[in-house]
Design a protein around this motif. Structure first.
Motif, mmCIF file in Angstrom:
data_model
loop_
_atom_site.group_PDB
_atom_site.id
_atom_site.type_symbol
_atom_site.label_atom_id
_atom_site.label_comp_id
_atom_site.label_asym_id
_atom_site.label_seq_id
_atom_site.Cartn_x
_atom_site.Cartn_y
_atom_site.Cartn_z
ATOM 1 N N MET A 55 0.228 -0.395 5.736
ATOM 2 C CA MET A 55 -1.087 -1.261 5.935
ATOM 3 C C MET A 55 -0.909 -2.606 6.181
ATOM 4 O O MET A 55 -1.771 -3.528 6.655
ATOM 5 C CB MET A 55 -1.866 -1.240 4.579
ATOM 6 N N PHE A 59 0.072 -10.843 2.877
ATOM 7 C CA PHE A 59 0.287 -11.520 1.768
ATOM 8 C C PHE A 59 1.443 -10.636 1.016
ATOM 9 O O PHE A 59 2.006 -11.111 -0.074
ATOM 10 C CB PHE A 59 -0.602 -12.156 0.831
ATOM 11 N N CYS A 60 1.862 -9.329 1.348
ATOM 12 C CA CYS A 60 2.302 -8.422 0.695
ATOM 13 C C CYS A 60 3.837 -8.305 0.909
ATOM 14 O O CYS A 60 4.270 -7.965 2.111
ATOM 15 C CB CYS A 60 1.708 -7.225 0.714
ATOM 16 N N GLY A 98 1.379 0.015 -6.948
ATOM 17 C CA GLY A 98 2.690 -0.230 -6.668
ATOM 18 C C GLY A 98 2.977 -0.053 -5.398
ATOM 19 O O GLY A 98 2.088 -0.502 -4.542
ATOM 20 N N GLU A 101 -0.049 2.636 -0.108
ATOM 21 C CA GLU A 101 -1.385 2.705 -0.195
ATOM 22 C C GLU A 101 -1.600 4.301 -0.551
ATOM 23 O O GLU A 101 -1.326 5.165 0.027
ATOM 24 C CB GLU A 101 -2.041 2.542 1.204
HETATM 25 S S1 SF4 Z 1 1.316 -1.972 -0.751
HETATM 26 FE FE1 SF4 Z 1 -0.858 -2.740 -0.987
HETATM 27 S S2 SF4 Z 1 -1.026 -4.752 -0.628
HETATM 28 FE FE2 SF4 Z 1 0.982 -4.194 0.211
HETATM 29 S S3 SF4 Z 1 0.619 -3.579 2.409
HETATM 30 FE FE3 SF4 Z 1 0.635 -1.855 1.326
HETATM 31 S S4 SF4 Z 1 -1.862 -1.437 0.767
HETATM 32 FE FE4 SF4 Z 1 -1.265 -3.918 1.436
#
Ligand code: SF4
Length: 283
Positions: A55, A59-60, A98, A101
Protein backbone atom coordinates in the motif's frame (compact mmCIF):
# COMPACT_ATOMS: atom_id res chain seq x y z
CA UNK A 1 1.77 -27.33 9.23
CA UNK A 2 0.68 -26.78 12.80
CA UNK A 3 0.54 -23.07 13.53
CA UNK A 4 2.80 -23.60 16.54
CA UNK A 5 5.53 -24.76 14.15
CA UNK A 6 4.96 -22.23 11.39
CA UNK A 7 6.61 -19.34 13.25
CA UNK A 8 9.48 -19.01 15.70
CA UNK A 9 10.97 -16.16 17.70
CA UNK A 10 13.98 -14.49 16.07
CA UNK A 11 14.14 -11.65 18.57
CA UNK A 12 12.08 -10.36 21.50
CA UNK A 13 12.31 -6.84 22.93
CA UNK A 14 10.47 -5.65 26.04
CA UNK A 15 9.83 -1.92 26.50
CA UNK A 16 9.83 -0.19 29.87
CA UNK A 17 6.02 -0.13 29.90
CA UNK A 18 5.87 -3.91 29.41
CA UNK A 19 5.02 -3.85 25.70
CA UNK A 20 6.64 -6.83 23.99
CA UNK A 21 7.75 -6.69 20.39
CA UNK A 22 8.55 -9.91 18.58
CA UNK A 23 10.51 -10.43 15.41
CA UNK A 24 9.09 -13.67 14.10
CA UNK A 25 10.73 -15.98 11.57
CA UNK A 26 8.54 -17.92 9.15
CA UNK A 27 9.32 -21.37 7.77
CA UNK A 28 10.89 -19.87 4.60
CA UNK A 29 13.13 -17.56 6.63
CA UNK A 30 11.06 -14.41 5.96
CA UNK A 31 10.40 -12.24 8.98
CA UNK A 32 7.48 -10.22 10.32
CA UNK A 33 6.79 -8.43 13.57
CA UNK A 34 4.00 -8.66 16.10
CA UNK A 35 3.43 -6.80 19.34
CA UNK A 36 1.86 -7.59 22.72
CA UNK A 37 0.42 -4.53 24.45
CA UNK A 38 -0.60 -4.73 28.09
CA UNK A 39 -3.32 -2.44 29.38
CA UNK A 40 -4.85 -2.41 32.87
CA UNK A 41 -7.54 -4.99 32.17
CA UNK A 42 -6.72 -6.24 28.69
CA UNK A 43 -3.83 -7.71 26.74
CA UNK A 44 -3.87 -6.89 23.06
CA UNK A 45 -2.01 -8.73 20.30
CA UNK A 46 -1.19 -6.70 17.20
CA UNK A 47 -0.72 -9.22 14.38
CA UNK A 48 0.90 -8.97 10.95
CA UNK A 49 -0.89 -10.30 7.89
CA UNK A 50 1.76 -9.89 5.17
CA UNK A 51 5.52 -9.79 4.73
CA UNK A 52 5.88 -6.11 3.81
CA UNK A 53 2.96 -4.22 2.30
CA UNK A 54 1.93 -3.07 -1.16
CA UNK A 55 0.00 0.00 0.00
CA UNK A 56 3.04 2.29 0.32
CA UNK A 57 1.56 4.75 2.82
CA UNK A 58 3.94 7.71 2.88
CA UNK A 59 4.62 7.72 6.64
CA UNK A 60 4.88 3.96 7.21
CA UNK A 61 8.05 1.98 7.81
CA UNK A 62 6.45 -1.24 6.52
CA UNK A 63 5.27 0.49 3.33
CA UNK A 64 8.90 1.27 2.53
CA UNK A 65 9.72 -2.45 2.45
CA UNK A 66 7.41 -3.20 -0.48
CA UNK A 67 5.33 -6.37 -0.66
CA UNK A 68 6.91 -9.84 -0.46
CA UNK A 69 4.09 -12.31 0.27
CA UNK A 70 0.90 -13.05 2.15
CA UNK A 71 1.00 -14.90 5.45
CA UNK A 72 -0.95 -18.14 5.74
CA UNK A 73 -3.72 -18.40 8.33
CA UNK A 74 -1.44 -20.65 10.40
CA UNK A 75 1.32 -18.04 10.34
CA UNK A 76 -1.14 -15.38 11.50
CA UNK A 77 -2.58 -17.48 14.33
CA UNK A 78 0.96 -18.70 15.06
CA UNK A 79 1.91 -15.14 16.12
CA UNK A 80 -0.94 -15.21 18.67
CA UNK A 81 0.11 -18.60 20.07
CA UNK A 82 3.78 -17.67 20.13
CA UNK A 83 3.16 -14.48 22.11
CA UNK A 84 0.91 -16.22 24.65
CA UNK A 85 3.53 -18.92 25.10
CA UNK A 86 6.54 -16.60 25.37
CA UNK A 87 4.88 -13.97 27.57
CA UNK A 88 2.90 -16.34 29.78
CA UNK A 89 -0.12 -14.02 29.68
CA UNK A 90 -3.55 -14.62 28.18
CA UNK A 91 -4.37 -12.44 25.18
CA UNK A 92 -7.82 -10.86 25.38
CA UNK A 93 -7.93 -8.78 22.19
CA UNK A 94 -6.52 -8.98 18.67
CA UNK A 95 -5.98 -6.15 16.22
CA UNK A 96 -4.84 -6.64 12.64
CA UNK A 97 -2.68 -3.53 12.66
CA UNK A 98 0.77 -5.01 12.19
CA UNK A 99 2.64 -5.37 8.93
CA UNK A 100 0.49 -5.55 5.81
CA UNK A 101 -3.01 -4.63 4.65
CA UNK A 102 -5.25 -7.40 6.05
CA UNK A 103 -7.91 -7.11 3.35
CA UNK A 104 -5.20 -7.56 0.71
CA UNK A 105 -4.76 -11.06 2.19
CA UNK A 106 -8.47 -11.62 2.60
CA UNK A 107 -8.92 -15.41 2.66
CA UNK A 108 -6.10 -16.07 5.12
CA UNK A 109 -7.16 -13.26 7.45
CA UNK A 110 -10.77 -14.48 7.52
CA UNK A 111 -9.56 -18.05 8.19
CA UNK A 112 -7.37 -16.71 11.02
CA UNK A 113 -10.31 -14.77 12.51
CA UNK A 114 -12.40 -17.95 12.51
CA UNK A 115 -9.56 -19.88 14.16
CA UNK A 116 -9.15 -17.19 16.84
CA UNK A 117 -12.88 -17.26 17.52
CA UNK A 118 -12.65 -21.05 17.96
CA UNK A 119 -9.98 -20.39 20.59
CA UNK A 120 -12.60 -18.41 22.53
CA UNK A 121 -12.09 -14.79 21.41
CA UNK A 122 -15.45 -13.15 20.82
CA UNK A 123 -16.00 -11.10 17.66
CA UNK A 124 -16.04 -7.86 19.67
CA UNK A 125 -12.41 -8.54 20.65
CA UNK A 126 -11.11 -8.78 17.09
CA UNK A 127 -10.51 -5.66 14.97
CA UNK A 128 -9.48 -5.60 11.33
CA UNK A 129 -7.82 -2.37 10.26
CA UNK A 130 -7.83 -1.37 6.60
CA UNK A 131 -6.75 1.54 4.43
CA UNK A 132 -10.09 1.09 2.68
CA UNK A 133 -10.69 -1.55 0.00
CA UNK A 134 -14.46 -1.07 -0.52
CA UNK A 135 -15.52 -4.46 -1.91
CA UNK A 136 -13.41 -6.34 0.65
CA UNK A 137 -14.95 -4.28 3.47
CA UNK A 138 -18.41 -5.31 2.30
CA UNK A 139 -17.34 -8.95 1.90
CA UNK A 140 -15.84 -8.98 5.39
CA UNK A 141 -19.12 -7.71 6.81
CA UNK A 142 -20.94 -10.60 5.13
CA UNK A 143 -18.44 -13.39 5.81
CA UNK A 144 -17.43 -13.00 9.45
CA UNK A 145 -18.26 -11.03 12.59
CA UNK A 146 -15.53 -8.68 13.79
CA UNK A 147 -14.90 -4.98 14.34
CA UNK A 148 -13.63 -2.65 11.63
CA UNK A 149 -11.05 0.13 11.77
CA UNK A 150 -10.40 2.55 8.93
CA UNK A 151 -6.94 4.09 8.54
CA UNK A 152 -8.21 7.48 7.46
CA UNK A 153 -5.31 9.87 8.20
CA UNK A 154 -6.76 12.76 6.16
CA UNK A 155 -10.19 14.35 5.72
CA UNK A 156 -10.00 15.15 1.98
CA UNK A 157 -9.16 13.13 -1.12
CA UNK A 158 -6.47 15.58 -2.11
CA UNK A 159 -4.54 15.24 1.13
CA UNK A 160 -5.29 11.55 1.62
CA UNK A 161 -4.07 10.51 -1.83
CA UNK A 162 -0.66 11.95 -0.95
CA UNK A 163 -0.48 9.98 2.31
CA UNK A 164 -2.37 6.80 1.40
CA UNK A 165 -1.81 6.20 -2.34
CA UNK A 166 -4.64 3.64 -2.67
CA UNK A 167 -7.02 6.57 -2.10
CA UNK A 168 -6.44 7.61 -5.72
CA UNK A 169 -8.13 4.34 -6.72
CA UNK A 170 -10.72 4.21 -3.95
CA UNK A 171 -11.70 7.77 -2.99
CA UNK A 172 -13.24 8.64 0.36
CA UNK A 173 -16.80 8.64 -0.98
CA UNK A 174 -16.48 4.96 -2.02
CA UNK A 175 -14.66 3.91 1.14
CA UNK A 176 -17.21 5.53 3.46
CA UNK A 177 -20.08 4.02 1.47
CA UNK A 178 -18.54 0.57 2.03
CA UNK A 179 -18.08 1.28 5.75
CA UNK A 180 -21.77 2.21 5.96
CA UNK A 181 -22.60 -1.21 4.48
CA UNK A 182 -20.53 -2.88 7.22
CA UNK A 183 -22.64 -3.86 10.26
CA UNK A 184 -21.78 -0.97 12.61
CA UNK A 185 -23.65 -0.45 15.86
CA UNK A 186 -23.11 0.84 19.37
CA UNK A 187 -20.19 -0.96 20.99
CA UNK A 188 -19.16 -2.00 17.49
CA UNK A 189 -18.44 1.41 16.06
CA UNK A 190 -16.18 2.12 13.11
CA UNK A 191 -12.79 2.95 14.60
CA UNK A 192 -11.17 5.84 12.74
CA UNK A 193 -7.38 5.74 12.87
CA UNK A 194 -5.84 9.16 12.27
CA UNK A 195 -2.06 9.45 12.45
CA UNK A 196 -1.21 13.04 13.35
CA UNK A 197 1.63 14.40 11.22
CA UNK A 198 2.91 17.80 12.32
CA UNK A 199 1.98 20.56 9.88
CA UNK A 200 0.43 18.08 7.43
CA UNK A 201 -2.99 16.94 8.71
CA UNK A 202 -3.27 18.38 12.23
CA UNK A 203 -4.45 21.95 11.61
CA UNK A 204 -7.75 23.62 12.53
CA UNK A 205 -8.97 23.36 8.93
CA UNK A 206 -8.29 19.61 8.96
CA UNK A 207 -10.26 19.27 12.18
CA UNK A 208 -13.23 21.09 10.64
CA UNK A 209 -13.08 18.94 7.50
CA UNK A 210 -12.76 15.77 9.58
CA UNK A 211 -15.82 16.65 11.65
CA UNK A 212 -17.86 17.28 8.48
CA UNK A 213 -16.73 13.96 7.02
CA UNK A 214 -17.43 11.91 10.15
CA UNK A 215 -20.96 13.26 10.44
CA UNK A 216 -21.78 10.85 7.60
CA UNK A 217 -21.11 7.82 9.83
CA UNK A 218 -23.59 6.97 12.61
CA UNK A 219 -21.35 4.95 14.93
CA UNK A 220 -17.76 6.07 15.08
CA UNK A 221 -14.84 6.28 17.52
CA UNK A 222 -11.78 8.35 16.68
CA UNK A 223 -8.24 7.36 17.61
CA UNK A 224 -5.72 10.16 17.17
CA UNK A 225 -2.22 8.72 16.92
CA UNK A 226 0.66 11.19 17.29
CA UNK A 227 3.23 10.04 14.74
CA UNK A 228 6.28 8.17 15.95
CA UNK A 229 9.19 9.48 13.89
CA UNK A 230 10.96 6.81 11.87
CA UNK A 231 14.50 7.34 10.63
CA UNK A 232 14.59 8.22 6.94
CA UNK A 233 10.88 9.15 6.71
CA UNK A 234 10.34 12.90 6.63
CA UNK A 235 7.38 13.41 8.95
CA UNK A 236 7.39 14.86 12.45
CA UNK A 237 5.40 14.20 15.61
CA UNK A 238 3.02 17.04 16.50
CA UNK A 239 2.96 18.71 19.90
CA UNK A 240 0.68 17.22 22.53
CA UNK A 241 -1.17 20.57 22.56
CA UNK A 242 -2.17 20.28 18.90
CA UNK A 243 -3.32 16.68 19.45
CA UNK A 244 -5.32 17.77 22.51
CA UNK A 245 -6.88 20.65 20.56
CA UNK A 246 -8.08 18.31 17.83
CA UNK A 247 -9.40 15.86 20.40
CA UNK A 248 -11.31 18.61 22.23
CA UNK A 249 -12.89 19.86 18.99
CA UNK A 250 -13.97 16.35 18.00
CA UNK A 251 -15.46 15.66 21.43
CA UNK A 252 -17.28 19.00 21.31
CA UNK A 253 -18.70 17.94 17.95
CA UNK A 254 -20.04 14.77 19.59
CA UNK A 255 -17.42 12.16 18.63
CA UNK A 256 -15.93 9.75 21.13
CA UNK A 257 -12.21 10.50 20.70
CA UNK A 258 -9.00 9.21 22.20
CA UNK A 259 -5.34 10.04 21.80
CA UNK A 260 -3.59 6.73 21.56
CA UNK A 261 -0.96 6.40 24.22
CA UNK A 262 2.35 5.57 22.65
CA UNK A 263 3.19 2.27 24.23
CA UNK A 264 6.47 0.56 23.52
CA UNK A 265 8.21 3.42 21.78
CA UNK A 266 11.56 2.43 23.25
CA UNK A 267 11.21 -1.01 21.65
CA UNK A 268 10.13 0.53 18.30
CA UNK A 269 6.82 -1.21 18.85
CA UNK A 270 4.50 1.71 18.32
CA UNK A 271 2.24 2.35 15.33
CA UNK A 272 3.99 2.88 12.01
CA UNK A 273 7.29 1.60 13.39
CA UNK A 274 7.03 -2.01 12.34
CA UNK A 275 9.67 -2.85 9.79
CA UNK A 276 12.04 -5.74 9.78
CA UNK A 277 15.54 -4.40 10.19
CA UNK A 278 18.10 -6.02 7.93
CA UNK A 279 20.37 -7.06 10.75
CA UNK A 280 18.79 -8.38 13.90
CA UNK A 281 20.77 -10.10 16.58
CA UNK A 282 18.97 -13.33 17.49
CA UNK A 283 17.73 -13.60 21.08
S1 SF4 B 1 1.23 -1.49 6.78
FE1 SF4 B 1 -0.63 -0.21 6.90
S2 SF4 B 1 0.14 1.91 7.07
FE2 SF4 B 1 1.85 0.63 6.35
S3 SF4 B 1 1.84 0.79 4.10
FE3 SF4 B 1 0.62 -1.02 4.67
S4 SF4 B 1 -1.50 -0.31 4.82
FE4 SF4 B 1 -0.17 1.52 4.87
Amino acid sequence: MDELLSVKVAHRAIAKDGTEKYLVELSDGKRVECVLIKHKRTVCACLSSQVGCAMKCAFCATGRMGFTRNLTADEIVGQFDLMERESGVKITNVVFMGMGEPLHNYDNVVAAIRALQKKGLSWQKITVSTVGLPEKIRQLGRDVQCKLALSLHAPTDELRSGLVPVNARYPLRDVLAACLDFPLRRKSELMIEYVLLAGVNDGDEHTRELIALLRQIPFVVVNLIPYNPVEGIGFARPSLESAEAMKAALIKAGFKTFIRTTKGIDASAACGMLSVKKKVVPA
